[in-house]
Scaffold this motif. Sequence first.
Motif, PDB file in Angstrom:
ATOM      1  N   ALA A 110       0.425  -0.971   0.174  1.00 15.89           N
ATOM      2  CA  ALA A 110      -0.514  -0.304  -0.305  1.00 15.89           C
ATOM      3  C   ALA A 110       0.937   1.652  -0.388  1.00 15.89           C
ATOM      4  CB  ALA A 110      -0.719   0.064   1.141  1.00 15.89           C
ATOM      5  N   LEU A 111       1.774   1.467   0.867  1.00 18.14           N
ATOM      6  CA  LEU A 111       3.246   2.486   0.790  1.00 18.14           C
ATOM      7  C   LEU A 111       3.316   2.424  -0.992  1.00 18.14           C
ATOM      8  CD1 LEU A 111       4.231   4.820   2.174  1.00 18.14           C
ATOM      9  CD2 LEU A 111       6.624   2.508   2.527  1.00 18.14           C
ATOM     10  N   TRP A 112       3.799   1.886  -0.842  1.00 13.58           N
ATOM     11  CA  TRP A 112       4.334   1.783  -2.453  1.00 13.58           C
ATOM     12  C   TRP A 112       3.154   2.720  -4.003  1.00 13.58           C
ATOM     13  CZ3 TRP A 112       6.577  -4.559  -3.512  1.00 13.58           C
ATOM     14  CH2 TRP A 112       7.518  -4.598  -2.746  1.00 13.58           C
ATOM     15  N   ARG A 113       1.944   1.700  -3.588  1.00 14.64           N
ATOM     16  CA  ARG A 113       0.787   2.374  -3.912  1.00 14.64           C
ATOM     17  C   ARG A 113       0.281   3.589  -3.729  1.00 14.64           C
ATOM     18  NH1 ARG A 113      -2.652  -3.311  -3.571  1.00 14.64           N
ATOM     19  NH2 ARG A 113      -2.183  -3.992  -5.890  1.00 14.64           N
ATOM     20  N   ARG A 120       2.034  12.196   0.131  1.00 11.71           N
ATOM     21  CA  ARG A 120       2.679  12.238   1.087  1.00 11.71           C
ATOM     22  C   ARG A 120       3.557  12.117   2.314  1.00 11.71           C
ATOM     23  NH1 ARG A 120       6.304  16.241  -1.842  1.00 11.71           N
ATOM     24  NH2 ARG A 120       7.426  16.292  -0.630  1.00 11.71           N
ATOM     25  N   ALA A 121       2.248  11.404   2.809  1.00 17.61           N
ATOM     26  CA  ALA A 121       2.150  10.213   4.097  1.00 17.61           C
ATOM     27  C   ALA A 121       1.196   8.612   3.755  1.00 17.61           C
ATOM     28  CB  ALA A 121       1.177  11.557   5.088  1.00 17.61           C
ATOM     29  N   PHE A 122       1.682   8.579   5.000  1.00 18.63           N
ATOM     30  CA  PHE A 122       1.282   6.623   4.706  1.00 18.63           C
ATOM     31  C   PHE A 122       1.193   6.499   6.073  1.00 18.63           C
ATOM     32  CE2 PHE A 122       1.568   2.284   4.916  1.00 18.63           C
ATOM     33  CZ  PHE A 122       0.807   2.329   4.406  1.00 18.63           C
ATOM     34  N   HIS A 123       0.256   5.438   6.573  1.00 16.22           N
ATOM     35  CA  HIS A 123      -0.640   5.041   7.852  1.00 16.22           C
ATOM     36  C   HIS A 123      -1.396   4.218   7.391  1.00 16.22           C
ATOM     37  CE1 HIS A 123       1.049   9.050   9.938  1.00 16.22           C
ATOM     38  NE2 HIS A 123       0.256   9.955   9.039  1.00 16.22           N
ATOM     39  N   GLY A 124      -0.476   2.779   8.285  1.00 17.71           N
ATOM     40  CA  GLY A 124      -0.829   1.465   7.504  1.00 17.71           C
ATOM     41  C   GLY A 124      -1.467   1.497   9.168  1.00 17.71           C
TER      42      GLY A 124
END
Length: 295
Positions: A110-113, A120-124
């Motif tokens: 999901a971060l790659w996509r 510019r931000a990601f929270h899994g």
Amino acid sequence: MVDFAVQAELLGYDSIWANDTLLGPRIEPLAMLAALSSATERVTLGTAALLPAFRRPVMAAQALASIDHLSAGRLVVTVGAGFPGRSEIEYAVSEVPGERRFGRLDDTVALWRALWSGQRAFHGTVLHFDDLPESTPSYRPGGPPIWLGGASPSALERTGRLYDGWLPYPPDPADYRTGLAAVRSAAATAGRSEDAVDPALFVTVLISEEPEGLERRLDSYCQTTYGLPYETVRTVQAIVAGPAEHVAATLGRYAKAGAEHLVCRIAAPSLDTQLDQLELIAKVIRPALQIPSRA
């Protein structure tokens, strides 16, 4: 290895795949695919399977986007989380905890996509980044297709819900049919179309018209590759060996079970023998398969 891939393309193969492990010497798979991107013209270039936990996820996204550009959109990324009883040392030397490895894998994808689309931000559930740098966008909108290798009930559900393809290695075609039905059911539950997931098969192949010594050759291959006897490996992985007619008929059963792309790993120790097998599969096995496309 580059010459081997070029020969495969000349023989009419549709794809070339590189595997991934830290257990033993080999050409790193992303380096291999980068080299093949300029040496080949037509074939899909894939990982089977990449183990993302052993790479920094932001750097891996950039490397994959780069290969997607270098190959003009021919990249397919199959991912996995490793093998219990085998991959623990790989997690240890990568300084990554093995716990929550499936959540980490899904988060990484999901971060790659997200990076490829310019977020510019990601929270899994496992990975969190508040301030991501601008990253290399993928060649194709949305990024290269990402497939999952695995056939556990959890893997089947996650494949249908999150991934673009399925690359398992069940030793029985009946299990393939059942697994594919579960993947398609999960896709429908997630609101995706039935054909959202490309069905493929990873299978080890050895063509031999001489039954004497065949199991010994397979055992030697499995011991070298996994440190396990053939009798053990055959219970968890698709291995098809014997005369060409038998190999073609067995692969045909997987095709009838729904496999549309056969990723064949050749169970041979030397490059010369692998080249011989490569030609046999292309000229004898593939024409005998009753599927419209890909081997």
